[in-house]
Enzyme design. Structure first.
Site, PDB file in Angstrom:
ATOM      1  N   GLU A 238       0.811  -1.218   0.000  1.00  0.00           N
ATOM      2  CA  GLU A 238       0.000   0.000   0.000  1.00  0.00           C
ATOM      3  C   GLU A 238       0.845   1.269   0.000  1.00  0.00           C
ATOM      4  OE1 GLU A 238      -2.367  -1.241   3.293  1.00  0.00           O
ATOM      5  OE2 GLU A 238      -1.086  -0.310   4.790  1.00  0.00           O
ATOM      6  N   HIS A 403       2.004  -7.986  16.501  1.00  0.00           N
ATOM      7  CA  HIS A 403       2.380  -7.864  15.079  1.00  0.00           C
ATOM      8  C   HIS A 403       1.282  -7.175  14.293  1.00  0.00           C
ATOM      9  CE1 HIS A 403      -0.426 -11.044  14.155  1.00  0.00           C
ATOM     10  NE2 HIS A 403       0.080 -11.328  12.972  1.00  0.00           N
TER      11      HIS A 403
END
Length: 483
Positions: A238, A403
Site C-alpha cells: 500500500e 504484530h
C-alpha cells in the site's frame, strides 16, 4: 515374505533414496529413517531403486518378521521401538507467563498458551494483545525454549514480515495522482497464485541450502517463479502517509509527513512447504499428547533440527528478498530512491539470551521483535493507522510486541456478518482506495489498533504513524474508489 505394500506419497523413482523419499513412504523420521538409508546404501546399492523401495515397504509393513534378518534386523527393531514409544509427558504445572490485554483475548488462545507453557523444553513465554487461536502456539504467542525449535511455534508462513520505504515526496502527491498510483500497484505487484512471467533475479536463489537440503532443493523452481510476489489473505502492498514524531529518529529525518510504501508478506510456498515437512518430522520424532501434538519440537543437536534451522533462515531471507523487489519496482515507477527502509520478521525463531544470560530459542508467531532500540512496524487494518515503533526491551514480554491489531472475527464469521456496503462506507470515511480484498479483511473483523497499542505502551515507543491511502490485496484487480 512379501507383504502388502504401504503407499504414502510418491517418491521419485530415479536417483539415490533420500530421507524425504522415506517420509513419503510413511517411514517415521529419526532412527528408522537413518537406519533404512544406511542399510540400503551399504548392502543394496545394486538393486534398482524401485526394488529398494519395495524392500523397505515390506519391512515397514511387517517389522516383526524381519527381527532376525541378517541385514534388515536393525531396521525392523528401530521401527518396532518407534511404534512402542510412549508420548512425551507434559509438565504437570505450567510456567507463569505475562498476558498483555487479557480482556480482549479469546479463551482458545489462552488455552493454547497454557499448554505451550507445560512443554518440557519451555523456558518462558508471553502473550501479545493481538493474540488469537491458531495451530500449536497461538498467533501472538511468544515462547522461549531450551535447545529446541518448534516448527508450528514459528508458523506456516515462515519469515512473514513488514517492510516500509519512506520517500522525499510530499503527501499531496497521493491525492493528486491517485489513479496513477493505483495503476502502479496493479502493474507492479502480484498476489496469491499470480506471479510475474519473468521474475527478477536475486542472489537468494544462489544460496547453498537450495542444493544441500533435499526438501528445499525440490522447492527451488517454484520459489524462483514466486520471487517478488505476495501471498493472499491479509498480505498487502500500500501507498500511504507517514508522520514522523519527535526530532530524534534512527533515519536522520526531520519530523513531518512523507509518502511511504508499506508491504506485508512472507515466504510464499517455500516457507509453507518447509513448515509442513518439518512439522511432520517433528511430530514423528517427538510424540506428544493430542492437545499438544502441534507443539512437537526438533532438537538443535539433531540433523533434522539443524536442517530446519537452515531452511527457516533461508525462508526468512527469501521473504525479505521478495519485499525488496516489491519496493524496488515501485520506487522505479515513482522515480525516487527511498530515504529510509524499515523491516522486521514476525513469524520466526531467534537465538537470544534470557535474563540470566542463558541462550534460548525465542519463537515469535505473530509477534514483533522489540528488544531495546530495535525498530519495527505494527500495522493496523486497511483503513486504520499502523505504527513505526522502537522496542523498549521489556523482559516480561521476551522483548516482543504485537504484530498487528489481531482478529476479533474468523474469516468465515466476517463474511457472514459484515456487508460490502458497510465496508465501502468505512473505506470512504477513511479516504482509502482498495484494490482487491474481501469482507474477511474488513476493518471491523479486527481489534481496535489504538487499544492494542495502549496495552503495550510498556513494550514499544511510537516513532511514527502510517495512514494507508491506496491498498492492494489478494488477486482481484477491481477496486473500491472513494468519493
Amino acid at each position: 515374505m512379501k507383504q502388502k505394500k504401504i503407499k504414502k506419497g510418491r517418491p521419485n523413482l530415479t536417483g539415490k533414496l533420500t530421507a524425504q523419499d522415506l517420509v513419503k513412504l510413511g517411514f517415521p523420521s529419526g532412527k528408522p529413517t537413518g537406519t533404512a538409508l544406511n542399510i540400503i546404501h551399504t548392502y543394496f546399492t545394486e538393486l534398482p531403486r524401485l526394488h529398494q523401495i519395495e524392500l523397505l515397504q515390506d519391512v515397514l509393513a511387517a517389522p516383526d518378521q524381519y527381527q532376525l534378518h541378517a541385514t534388515l534386523a536393525p531396521l525392523a527393531q528401530a521401527i518396532l521401538h518407534r511404534k512402542e514409544s510412549a508420548p512425551i509427558s507434559l509438565n504437570e504445572t505450567k510456567l507463569p507467563y505475562t498476558i498483555y490485554g487479557a480482556e480482549g483475548i479469546e479463551q482458545g488462545a489462552l488455552s493454547q498458551m497454557d499448554i505451550a507453557m507445560q512443554l518440557p523444553v519451555t523456558q518462558g513465554g508471553a502473550l501479545m494483545p493481538d493474540a488469537h487461536q491458531g495451530y500449536g502456539l497461538p498467533v501472538g504467542g511468544v515462547l522461549a525454549t531450551h535447545h529446541a525449535v518448534i516448527p508450528y511455534g514459528v508458523g506456516v508462513d515462515i519469515g512473514c514480515r513488514m517492510s516500509m520505504s519512506i520517500f522525499a515526496i510530499n503527501t499531496s502527491y497521493l491525492e493528486a495522482n491517485r489513479d496513477k498510483l493505483i495503476k502502479m500497484l496493479t502493474d507492479s505487484t502480484r498476489f496469491g497464485n499470480n506471479a510475474f512471467k519473468k521474475p527478477m533475479d536475486h542472489e537468494i536463489m544462489s544460496r547453498p541450502e537450495f542444493s544441500e537440503i533435499p526438501v528445499v532443493r525440490e522447492l527451488k523452481e517454484r520459489a524462483y517463479m514466486q520471487l517478488g510476489s505476495s501471498g493472499g489473505g491479509n498480505h498487502f502492498v500500500e501507498f500511504g502517509e507517514v508522520e514522523l514524531h519527535g526530532a530524534d529518529n534512527e533515519f536522520g529525518l526531520k519530523p513531518g509527513s512523507y509518502l511511504a510504501i508499506l508491504s506485508h508478506s512472507g515466504s510464499r510456498r517455500l516457507g509453507a512447504n518447509i513448515a509442513g515437512y518439518y512439522t511432520k518430522v517433528a511430530m514423528d520424532a517427538c510424540p506428544l499428547p493430542q492437545e499438544a501434538k502441534h507443539l512437537a519440537w526438533l532438537g538443535l543437536d539433531t540433523e533434522a533440527g539443524q536442517e530446519y534451522w537452515l531452511a527457516m533462515n533461508l525462508a526468512g531471507d527469501y521473504a525479505s528478498a521478495c519485499h525488496h523487489q516489491i519496493h524496488e519496482r515501485l520506487a522505479a515507477k515513482l522515480g525516487e530512491a527511498p530515504l529510509a527502509r524499515i523491516e522486521n520478521h514476525h513469524n520466526f525463531a531467534w537465538k537470544e539470551k534470557d535474563a540470566t544470560g542463558k541462550e534460548v530459542i525465542v519463537h515469535r508467531k505473530g509477534a514483533t521483535p522489540a528488544g531495546k532500540g530495535v525498530m519495527g512496524i505494527i500495522p493496523g487494518t486497511m483503513a486504520t493507522p499502523g505504527f513505526i515503533v522502537r522496542g523498549k526491551g521489556e523482559i516480561a514480554s521476551l522483548n516482543s510486541a504485537s504484530h498487528g491489531a489481531g482478529r476479533t472475527m474468523s474469516r468465515t464469521q466476517a463474511i457472514k456478518t459484515l456487508s460490502q456496503h458497510e465496508m465501502s462506507d468505512y473505506l470512504k470515511q477513511a479516504n482509502v482506495a482498495l484494490i482487491g480484498a474481501g469482507l474477511d479483511e474488513a476493518p471491523r473483523a479486527y481489534k481496535d489498533i489504538h487499544q492494542v497499542m495502549a496495552y503495550q505502551k510498556d513494550l514499544v515507543e511510537v516513532v511514527g504513524t502510517f495512514y494507508p491511502k491506496i491498498v492492494r490485496m489478494n488477486e482481484d484487480k477491481k477496486y473500491v474508489e472513494v468519493d
